[in-house]
Structure formats: C-alpha cells, structure tokens
Design a protein around this motif. Structure first.
Motif, mmCIF file in Angstrom:
data_model
loop_
_atom_site.group_PDB
_atom_site.id
_atom_site.type_symbol
_atom_site.label_atom_id
_atom_site.label_comp_id
_atom_site.label_asym_id
_atom_site.label_seq_id
_atom_site.Cartn_x
_atom_site.Cartn_y
_atom_site.Cartn_z
ATOM 1 N N LEU A 157 5.150 9.949 12.734
ATOM 2 C CA LEU A 157 4.307 9.591 11.395
ATOM 3 C C LEU A 157 4.218 10.832 10.481
ATOM 4 C CD1 LEU A 157 2.649 7.282 10.163
ATOM 5 C CD2 LEU A 157 0.643 8.715 11.066
ATOM 6 N N VAL A 158 4.447 10.714 9.370
ATOM 7 C CA VAL A 158 4.674 11.747 8.481
ATOM 8 C C VAL A 158 3.597 11.388 7.303
ATOM 9 C CG1 VAL A 158 5.593 13.477 6.988
ATOM 10 C CG2 VAL A 158 6.993 12.526 9.153
ATOM 11 N N THR A 159 2.532 12.023 7.233
ATOM 12 C CA THR A 159 1.664 11.977 6.186
ATOM 13 C C THR A 159 1.794 12.931 5.056
ATOM 14 O OG1 THR A 159 -0.038 13.538 6.911
ATOM 15 C CG2 THR A 159 -0.266 11.105 7.631
ATOM 16 N N GLY A 160 1.237 12.382 3.729
ATOM 17 C CA GLY A 160 1.441 13.162 2.483
ATOM 18 C C GLY A 160 3.081 13.205 2.243
ATOM 19 N N ALA A 161 3.517 12.008 2.422
ATOM 20 C CA ALA A 161 5.204 12.021 2.528
ATOM 21 C C ALA A 161 5.962 12.429 1.394
ATOM 22 C CB ALA A 161 5.510 10.500 3.094
ATOM 23 N N GLY A 185 0.465 7.620 -0.773
ATOM 24 C CA GLY A 185 -0.509 6.999 -1.668
ATOM 25 C C GLY A 185 0.068 6.556 -2.988
ATOM 26 N N LYS A 186 1.309 7.078 -3.083
ATOM 27 C CA LYS A 186 2.268 6.721 -4.315
ATOM 28 C C LYS A 186 3.174 5.432 -4.024
ATOM 29 C CE LYS A 186 2.673 11.475 -5.574
ATOM 30 N NZ LYS A 186 2.726 12.219 -4.231
ATOM 31 N N LYS A 187 2.370 4.213 -4.610
ATOM 32 C CA LYS A 187 3.041 3.117 -4.644
ATOM 33 C C LYS A 187 4.555 3.009 -5.085
ATOM 34 C CE LYS A 187 -1.082 0.305 -3.901
ATOM 35 N NZ LYS A 187 -1.677 1.374 -3.221
ATOM 36 N N GLY A 188 4.821 3.726 -5.998
ATOM 37 C CA GLY A 188 6.062 3.396 -6.775
ATOM 38 C C GLY A 188 7.141 4.323 -6.123
ATOM 39 N N ARG A 189 6.748 5.068 -4.836
ATOM 40 C CA ARG A 189 7.988 5.876 -4.368
ATOM 41 C C ARG A 189 8.340 5.559 -2.952
ATOM 42 N NH1 ARG A 189 10.105 9.410 -7.852
ATOM 43 N NH2 ARG A 189 8.376 10.430 -9.302
ATOM 44 N N LYS A 190 8.304 4.275 -2.557
ATOM 45 C CA LYS A 190 8.748 3.661 -1.360
ATOM 46 C C LYS A 190 10.325 3.980 -1.245
ATOM 47 C CE LYS A 190 8.832 -0.309 1.452
ATOM 48 N NZ LYS A 190 8.473 -1.511 1.678
ATOM 49 N N GLN A 191 11.177 3.665 -2.163
ATOM 50 C CA GLN A 191 12.568 3.757 -2.226
ATOM 51 C C GLN A 191 12.768 5.193 -2.161
ATOM 52 O OE1 GLN A 191 14.449 1.004 -1.916
ATOM 53 N NE2 GLN A 191 16.055 2.547 -1.183
ATOM 54 N N VAL A 201 7.622 2.446 5.392
ATOM 55 C CA VAL A 201 6.639 3.367 4.593
ATOM 56 C C VAL A 201 5.240 2.441 4.615
ATOM 57 C CG1 VAL A 201 5.959 4.200 2.120
ATOM 58 C CG2 VAL A 201 8.450 3.976 3.025
ATOM 59 N N LEU A 202 4.266 3.208 4.736
ATOM 60 C CA LEU A 202 2.817 2.531 4.723
ATOM 61 C C LEU A 202 2.015 3.255 3.748
ATOM 62 C CD1 LEU A 202 1.976 2.921 8.749
ATOM 63 C CD2 LEU A 202 2.982 1.117 7.400
ATOM 64 N N ASP A 203 1.035 2.420 3.338
ATOM 65 C CA ASP A 203 0.073 2.803 2.188
ATOM 66 C C ASP A 203 -1.069 3.582 3.140
ATOM 67 O OD1 ASP A 203 -1.001 2.448 -0.530
ATOM 68 O OD2 ASP A 203 -2.553 2.339 0.852
ATOM 69 N N ARG A 204 -1.475 4.666 2.458
ATOM 70 C CA ARG A 204 -2.491 5.596 2.822
ATOM 71 C C ARG A 204 -3.548 4.589 3.719
ATOM 72 N NH1 ARG A 204 -4.158 9.579 -1.744
ATOM 73 N NH2 ARG A 204 -2.031 10.382 -1.965
ATOM 74 N N LEU A 319 -1.777 19.889 -8.207
ATOM 75 C CA LEU A 319 -3.425 19.964 -7.792
ATOM 76 C C LEU A 319 -4.041 18.570 -7.849
ATOM 77 C CD1 LEU A 319 -4.996 22.620 -10.137
ATOM 78 C CD2 LEU A 319 -5.109 22.457 -7.768
ATOM 79 N N ASN A 320 -3.358 17.479 -8.719
ATOM 80 C CA ASN A 320 -3.856 16.002 -8.662
ATOM 81 C C ASN A 320 -3.249 15.400 -7.721
ATOM 82 O OD1 ASN A 320 -5.854 16.528 -10.695
ATOM 83 N ND2 ASN A 320 -4.199 16.797 -12.153
ATOM 84 N N GLY A 321 -2.379 16.015 -6.949
ATOM 85 C CA GLY A 321 -1.721 14.963 -5.584
ATOM 86 C C GLY A 321 -0.577 14.152 -6.168
ATOM 87 N N LYS A 322 -0.156 14.542 -7.655
ATOM 88 C CA LYS A 322 0.905 13.748 -8.191
ATOM 89 C C LYS A 322 2.365 14.297 -7.958
ATOM 90 C CE LYS A 322 -1.893 11.275 -10.896
ATOM 91 N NZ LYS A 322 -2.674 10.590 -10.148
ATOM 92 N N GLN A 323 2.672 15.108 -7.066
ATOM 93 C CA GLN A 323 3.990 15.863 -6.905
ATOM 94 C C GLN A 323 4.677 14.960 -5.978
ATOM 95 O OE1 GLN A 323 5.416 19.494 -7.411
ATOM 96 N NE2 GLN A 323 5.526 20.097 -5.388
#
Ligand SMILES: NC(=O)c1ccc[n+]([C@@H]2O[C@H](COP(=O)([O-])OP(=O)(O)OC[C@H]3O[C@@H](n4cnc5c(N)ncnc54)[C@H](OP(=O)(O)O)[C@@H]3O)[C@@H](O)[C@H]2O)c1
Length: 334
Positions: A157-161, A185-191, A201-204, A319-323
C-alpha cells in the motif's frame, strides 16, 4: 565565472505578521560560511520547503530566509580536498533550506560533508526530478527489501500516492515487480497512478478506519505511508503477519493512535524514515540505486519544470495537498 549577485527567493515576515515571498538579488557575501560554493542549476519543491516558505518555525527559525532543501549544481569554489571547481554535485537535506540559505537560489554555500558527487548515470536535472522526495521513496523501498519483503508476499500500500514521495515509491516498487495499491484523495488522478504502475487505486476514505478496533483484516505485506494520522494507524492494523510499514510524513496528522496488538499479535514492524540526516554511506548507496538499477524511464512524466519566478504558486499548491508528482526549479531559466 562567479557572479557577485544572483537571484534568490527570499521569505520574510511582513508587518501584519504574515509571510511574503519574493525573488530578489542577493550577493555571494550574504551566504553562510562553508567549505563549498555551488552554482545551483536545479532545485526541487518538497512539502518541507512549502512549510519553510510560509513561516513554519518548526522548520525555519529565522527570517528573512531562502528555502530549498534540494540543490544540484557545479562547484565554483572549494576548500575541501574532496571537491574541485567544475565538479557536478547534489545536496539534499541536512540543514539546507531549513536554517541554511537553500536551493531556491542560484548559489548555495555548504559544508563539504553535505555534498554528494553526481553519480555517473544521473544528470543534475534527473537528480532533482528525484530530489528529497525520490530519495525518501527509495530509502523506504530499501527498508522494505532489507526486511525481506518480496513481491511474492502480496500487495504493498502507498498513501499520499499522487504526491512526490508517493509517485516515486509506486514507480520504483512497480519496476521491481511489486503489486502496488495506491491511495489518493484526488479522484481525477486514477489513470496517472495506473500509468505509474499501480494495479489498483483506492479512495482515501476506503483506508481510513475510525472504528477504534485494534486490528483489521490483514491486507498488505508492506506499506509506504507518507501521510500519518488515521491513514497510518489503519495501515498498521491492516498489515499482514510479519509485514513492514515505513512512516515518513505527516501531511494528514502527526498523531498516531494505535494499540500494541499489531506488533505483538502479528509481528509487524514499523520503520521510521529520515532522509535529512541519512548517513553518507547509505546516502551514496541510495543515489547509486536511483542512477542505476532503480532508475525510472518515465521520470519526465512525473515532473513539472518551472522557473524561480513561478515557484510561489506551486508552494501554495503543495501546501493545499494539490500537488501531483514533482516540481523542479530550473535556476537558469529567466
Ligand atoms: N521523513 C523524511 O525524510 C521525509 C522526506 C520527504 C518527505 N517527507 C514528508 O512526507 C510527506 C509527503 O511529502 P511529499 O513531498 O510527497 O509531499 P506532497 O508532494 O505534497 O504529497 C503529499 C500527498 O499526500 C496527500 N495528502 C495531502 N493532504 C492530505 C491529507 N490531509 N490527508 C491525507 N492525504 C493527504 C496528497 O496525495 P493524494 O491526493 O494522492 O492523496 C498529497 O499529494 C510530507 O509530510 C513530507 O514532509 C518526509
């Protein structure tokens, strides 16, 4: 040729007590004393830089300050027998960018024992594509391997993927044949995560248990956790017999509420990861691995290259976890 002034990002406290960032001219005389003066060609953005750049006194005590925990460049001056002008070198961690003027500048001056010679099969740019995040990912994978975790034992398992550490950890593990389950946590980044090599890929929220149970169904042979808090606690409770969990980050929370049962009933191992003060022999081993048998062919897919002037906006994003992936700073770009 040594320039008297150079461009640097400087963070300072404003009168309203907020922190402001600007790119200004600094002079070489303003740099701290040290054995080696380096003309920085590339730096990279890490979560810790964003904390330093926004006034976090746990990272940086005194302002004005130039952040940047990573730098890669060319030696301009050296009083060390180990380094000569013209050598291509990498500096990550130690105190760079924390309370020592850092890599978000065209020059740094540092002690010789912080400096690593660029490995033969890695360019300076590639070294910053990895940067501290990639180094930390590799160190985490190495710890799993040293504790005898192999692909045959099951999923990792890798978190903050989608973050810097997570993206590179997934890539290195997948290259070694591990089945990696990414948590994002980023729904659009599965691919994006599947393209890096994750098999699932699991949701947070699927891996955040707040039931208070001391143990959960065993699912993972290993875990690389980059976020801490409930996610790390859930991962520890869900790790299989004799599994291994590495812990490097706290973007979700620095707290960890668990019982001793995963350790005394399942024999799991929790390993702390610190890249900043990683001893030099291990540090050099990790860089050699990143340059050689663990080298990723798709590094460019993970990286956004920016100039010093564009850094401010990316600091807000991280900072906002969006990277997503890694941001490298090209210090020669105007
Ligand atoms: N110990 C060390 O030596 C060391 C070295 C490097 C980094 N670190 C630490 O490791 C962590 C990750 O670093 P990084 O460079 O990969 O940062 P990053 O690029 O910002 O990635 C962090 C990722 O964590 C997820 N995330 C953000 N906020 C979250 C929240 N509130 N709850 C759960 N997940 C959240 C996001 O991924 P998703 O949207 O995909 O979930 C985000 O992209 C940081 O805490 C950093 O300080 C430690």
């Amino acid at each position: 040729m040594l320039r008297k002034t150079f461009k640097a990002m400087v963070v300072q406290q404003a009168e309203d007590k907020g922190f402001v960032r600007s790119v200004i001219d600094k002079s070489v005389e303003e740099l701290p004393p040290g054995d080696i003066l380096i003309r920085t060609l590339y730096s990279s953005l890490n979560y810790k830089d964003a904390l330093s750049a926004s006034g976090n006194r746990g990272v940086t005590k005194n302002y004005p300050h130039t952040p940047g925990i990573d730098a890669a460049g060319v030696v301009e001056e050296s009083i060390s027998n180990d380094f000569r002008p013209g050598d291509e070198v990498i500096v990550t961690g130690y105190d760079l960018g924390m309370n020592t003027s850092g890599g978000f500048a065209q020059y740094i001056r540092v002690p010789a024992d912080w400096v690593v010679k660029r490995p033969k099969n890695l360019t300076l740019r590639e070294s910053m594509c990895y940067g501290t995040a990639g180094f930390t990912a590799a160190l985490s994978v190495l710890k799993l391997r040293e504790h005898n975790i192999t692909p045959e034992q099951g999923k990792i398992l890798v978190t903050g993927a989608t973050g810097g550490v997570g993206s590179i950890a997934i890539s290195i593990l997948s290259k070694q044949g591990f089945d990696v389950v990414a948590v994002s946590g980023k729904k659009g980044r599965k691919q994006y995560l599947l393209d890096l090599g994750a098999i699932e890929v699991l949701d947070r929220e699927e891996v955040r248990d707040v039931s208070g149970k001391p143990l959960l169904k065993p699912r993972w042979s290993g875990v690389i956790d980059t976020v801490g808090g409930d996610f790390l606690a859930t991962a520890i409770k869900s790790t299989k017999y004799c599994g291994v969990i590495t812990c490097c980050g706290n973007v979700a929370s620095p707290e960890l509420h668990i019982t001793v049962f995963p350790f005394i009933l399942r024999g799991v191992t929790l390993i702390g990861i610190d890249s900043a003060n990683c001893p030099m022999p291990l540090r050099m081993r990790i860089w050699e691995k990143l340059a050689d048998d663990w080298k990723l062919d798709h590094l460019d897919r993970l990286v956004t290259e920016i100039s010093l002037d564009e850094l401010d906006m990316h600091i807000e994003r991280i900072l906002n976890g969006k990277q997503t992936g890694r941001v490298i700073v090209n210090l020669q770009r105007g």
